[in-house]
Structures are given as structure tokens and as C-alpha cells.
Scaffold this active site. Structure first.
Site, PDB file in Angstrom:
ATOM      1  N   HIS A  28       0.841  -1.208   0.000  1.00 35.82           N
ATOM      2  CA  HIS A  28       0.000   0.000   0.000  1.00 35.82           C
ATOM      3  C   HIS A  28       0.870   1.250   0.000  1.00 35.82           C
ATOM      4  CE1 HIS A  28       0.992  -0.553   4.227  1.00 35.82           C
ATOM      5  NE2 HIS A  28       0.465   0.609   4.550  1.00 35.82           N
ATOM      6  N   HIS A  47       1.668   3.847   1.877  1.00 39.84           N
ATOM      7  CA  HIS A  47       2.049   4.604   3.065  1.00 39.84           C
ATOM      8  C   HIS A  47       3.566   4.736   3.006  1.00 39.84           C
ATOM      9  CE1 HIS A  47      -1.670   4.096   5.870  1.00 39.84           C
ATOM     10  NE2 HIS A  47      -1.688   5.234   5.217  1.00 39.84           N
ATOM     11  N   ASP A  93       6.086   4.560   4.902  1.00 37.25           N
ATOM     12  CA  ASP A  93       7.020   3.582   5.477  1.00 37.25           C
ATOM     13  C   ASP A  93       7.191   2.336   4.596  1.00 37.25           C
ATOM     14  OD1 ASP A  93       4.347   3.110   6.274  1.00 37.25           O
ATOM     15  OD2 ASP A  93       4.946   1.892   7.993  1.00 37.25           O
ATOM     16  N   HIS A  94       6.263   2.114   3.655  1.00 36.64           N
ATOM     17  CA  HIS A  94       6.336   0.909   2.813  1.00 36.64           C
ATOM     18  C   HIS A  94       6.904   1.160   1.417  1.00 36.64           C
ATOM     19  CE1 HIS A  94       4.037  -1.744   5.583  1.00 36.64           C
ATOM     20  NE2 HIS A  94       3.796  -0.552   6.098  1.00 36.64           N
ATOM     21  N   HIS A  98      -7.133  -1.906   5.798  1.00 36.54           N
ATOM     22  CA  HIS A  98      -6.257  -0.881   6.355  1.00 36.54           C
ATOM     23  C   HIS A  98      -6.896   0.499   6.136  1.00 36.54           C
ATOM     24  CE1 HIS A  98      -2.573   0.515   8.001  1.00 36.54           C
ATOM     25  NE2 HIS A  98      -1.999   0.911   6.884  1.00 36.54           N
ATOM     26  N   ASP A 140       0.023  -4.116   6.071  1.00 34.68           N
ATOM     27  CA  ASP A 140      -0.688  -3.517   7.208  1.00 34.68           C
ATOM     28  C   ASP A 140      -2.161  -3.879   7.113  1.00 34.68           C
ATOM     29  OD1 ASP A 140       1.750  -2.396   7.593  1.00 34.68           O
ATOM     30  OD2 ASP A 140       1.096  -0.302   7.494  1.00 34.68           O
ATOM     31  N   HIS A 156       6.457  -5.656  11.695  1.00 35.69           N
ATOM     32  CA  HIS A 156       5.848  -4.325  11.693  1.00 35.69           C
ATOM     33  C   HIS A 156       5.504  -3.903  13.127  1.00 35.69           C
ATOM     34  CE1 HIS A 156       2.986  -1.097  10.470  1.00 35.69           C
ATOM     35  NE2 HIS A 156       3.696  -1.064   9.358  1.00 35.69           N
TER      36      HIS A 156
HETATM   37 ZN   LIG Z   1       3.151   0.415   7.901  1.00 34.36          ZN
HETATM   38 ZN   LIG Z   2       0.044   1.528   6.515  1.00 35.44          ZN
END
Ligand SMILES: [Zn+2]
Ligand SMILES: [Zn+2]
Length: 307
Positions: free
Chosen positions: A64, A66, A68-69, A141, A211, A269
Site C-alpha cells: 500500500h 504509506h 514507510d512501505h 487498512h 498492514d 511491523h
Molecule cells: Zn506500515
Molecule cells: Zn500503513
């Protein structure tokens, strides 16, 4: 002969890095083919430490959009270009991933030296390569998110030399043809692989949730995985935060692993609020004993189940 299948955790932190944990990334390697699942900031350095060659056949799966990914993706692609990679690269993710890549690589003047074969994630089988079949399912999510399944193709059954000898098949090339699932003929007799081999055996199966909240759909999707890597952002006493931020607790990950009948569960995570992941694993093991906490740099060999 069975190929070695190794999973290496490159980053195991949620949202922000800690001293011990970097942002999300997981690498799978099998016979010169690499699968990278998510690519947080700093993942490319971890890729180097884990000696995962960037020139390999590669598929990148992004769960996804976001930060951090995905924040490590551009740097990784730039490094590949500086190394003059020319092989095409498979990339799977939400449709907007391609848009983000095109805009940012243009703004930063990153000229890629290799083509990206982009596949938009959607539920079902999304891609096949020589080592794997890839499937996706919707995760639950705060933004559009996908969970992935990486499956090996079915393997030929067990070969029984005694049966081959009894049928007077000379050892050597003919045995090897049968082992590869092809029929042969000996002194005018046709012999099929099924006469000397057991039934085909399923390949190994690795699941990654990204997530997500737990869901019945995901429990079904991950059914029978040899290794399931699941969101374990929070401990049970922070369950309200897991609900609010659309993540899972380690206990919920364990309950889902049990329901799905997986062989092994790796929690990942982790929220930066936990210095140690020991209490999260302890809670999960009460429900699903074969649980471990992923850690940056940890590598696991995934074996076939014993029949
Ligand atoms: Zn994350
Ligand atoms: Zn996320």
C-alpha cells in the site's frame, strides 16, 4: 532436488525506525530469483548487507501507499540504474504506485536503465514467473491495501527407483525424463511417470499481510501457508490502537494463523513504542506456538512440509 527458498527480513519496524529496526522490507530468494515485499526507507542498504544481488530476476510487491512501505523504492531503482541493470523488473502494487513512480523519477531526473513491467494489484492471481505464482487479496487498512501470496509451482511426485528397476528401465537419461514428468518408451513399451512416481506435491507457500486488521477473508487467503508474515504492530493491551489505526495485535495475528492452519508465523511491523518484541511473541505463542518475531537481518529457510 529441491531449491532453497530463503526469506530475509530487511526491516521490521512500523511507521518510524528505531535503533534496532528499520522500515518494512522482506526479501525472498529462490534459484537466482528475488521477490522484494515492501521497500521502506533504508531497505536498499539492508539488501546489500543480506547479499541479495540487484541484478537478479526480481519482482517487487508493494502492499500500500504509506510512506514507510514505499519510501525506499526510488533509491533502490536509482542504484539499479547506476549499476546499469538492463533486465526488466516486475512491480506489483496499487494503481497509484505507478503514477507516484513516474512523477517522482521524472522530477528527480532518475533515468531508469531497465523497463518496469507494472501489474496493478487486484484480488486473484496477478503474475507468474519461472519460480513463483503470485496472488493478491484485499487487506483491511486505512488506505487501499493488499496482502500477497507467493507460491512455488507444484513439484513432481516422489520417484521410486525400485519400481523403475522392476520395469527394467535402464538408469540414466530415461530415469531423469520420468522424474521431470515426461513419458518414455523402453523396448517398445510405453511407460508413464505415474508408474514409477507418487502423486504431484504442492510447492511451498509464503504469505505476507502488509498492514491490516485481521479478517476471515485473509484467514482463507493464507490457508495452509508454510510461512505467514503478519502485521503485529501492537500488543494486546494496546488493542484499541490497533482497531483505531487499522493494524493487528500479535494475539490477533496468532489467532488468524491458527484459523488459517499455517505452519509457521513470523510477526513483524512492530510499533516503535516496544523496545523489545519478546512480550508480543510470548502472547502470540500461547495461541499459536510456532511463532517467532522477525528481526532486521534475520534469514529463514522455508522447508517443504514432511509428508
Ligand atoms: Zn506500515
Ligand atoms: Zn500503513
Amino acid at each position: 532436488m529441491s531449491a532453497k527458498l530463503t526469506v530475509t527480513f530487511l526491516g521490521t519496524s512500523a511507521a518510524i525506525p528505531t535503533r534496532e529496526r528499520g522500515l518494512p522490507g522482506i526479501a525472498l530468494k529462490r534459484e537466482g530469483e528475488v521477490v522484494l515485499m515492501d521497500c521502506g526507507e533504508g531497505v536498499q542498504r539492508q539488501v546489500l548487507s543480506a547479499s541479495i544481488g540487484l541484478g537478479n530476476d526480481m519482482t517487487i510487491l508493494i502492499t500500500h501507499l504509506h510512506g514507510d512501505h514505499v519510501s525506499g523504492l526510488l533509491g533502490l531503482l536509482q542504484t539499479m540504474s547506476l549499476a546499469q541493470r538492463s533486465k526488466p523488473l516486475n512491480m506489483v502494487g496499487p494503481a497509484k504506485l505507478l503514477k507516484w513512480l513516474e512523477v517522482t523519477s521524472d522530477l528527480l531526473h532518475i533515468g531508469l536503465t531497465f523497463p518496469i513491467r507494472f501489474v496493478e494489484a487486484r484480488p486473484g492471481t496477478i503474475l507468474r514467473t519461472s519460480s513463483f505464482r503470485f496472488k493478491a487479496a484485499r487487506a483491511v487498512h486505512s488506505v487501499e491495501a493488499f496482502a500477497y501470496l507467493v507460491e512455488e509451482p507444484t513439484r513432481p511426485g516422489v520417484f521410486y527407483p525400485d519400481k523403475a528397476k522392476a520395469l527394467k528401465i535402464p538408469q540414466g537419461k530415461l530415469w531423469s525424463r520420468l522424474q521431470k514428468g515426461r513419458g518414455i518408451s523402453v523396448a517398445g513399451r510405453k511407460i508413464e511417470p505415474s508408474q514409477v512416481m507418487g502423486p504431484p506435491r504442492p510447492g511451498r507457500k509464503i504469505g505476507y499481510s502488509g498492514d491490516t486488521r485481521p479478517s476471515l477473508g485473509l484467514a482463507r487467503f493464507f490457508s495452509g501457508c508454510d510461512l505467514l508474515v503478519f502485521d503485529s504492530t501492537f500488543r494486546r493491551d494496546d488493542a484499541n490502537k490497533a482497531i483505531e489505526r487499522r493494524h493487528s495485535t500479535s494475539v490477533e495475528a496468532a489467532q488468524l494463523a491458527k484459523r488459517a492452519g499455517v505452519r509457521k508465523l513470523a510477526l513483524t511491523h512492530f510499533s516503535a513504542r516496544y523496545t523489545s518484541t519478546a512480550s508480543l511473541v510470548r502472547e502470540a505463542r500461547r495461541i499459536f506456538p510456532n511463532t517467532l518475531a522477525a528481526a532486521d537481518g534475520l534469514s529463514l529457510d522455508v522447508d517443504y512440509p514432511t509428508p
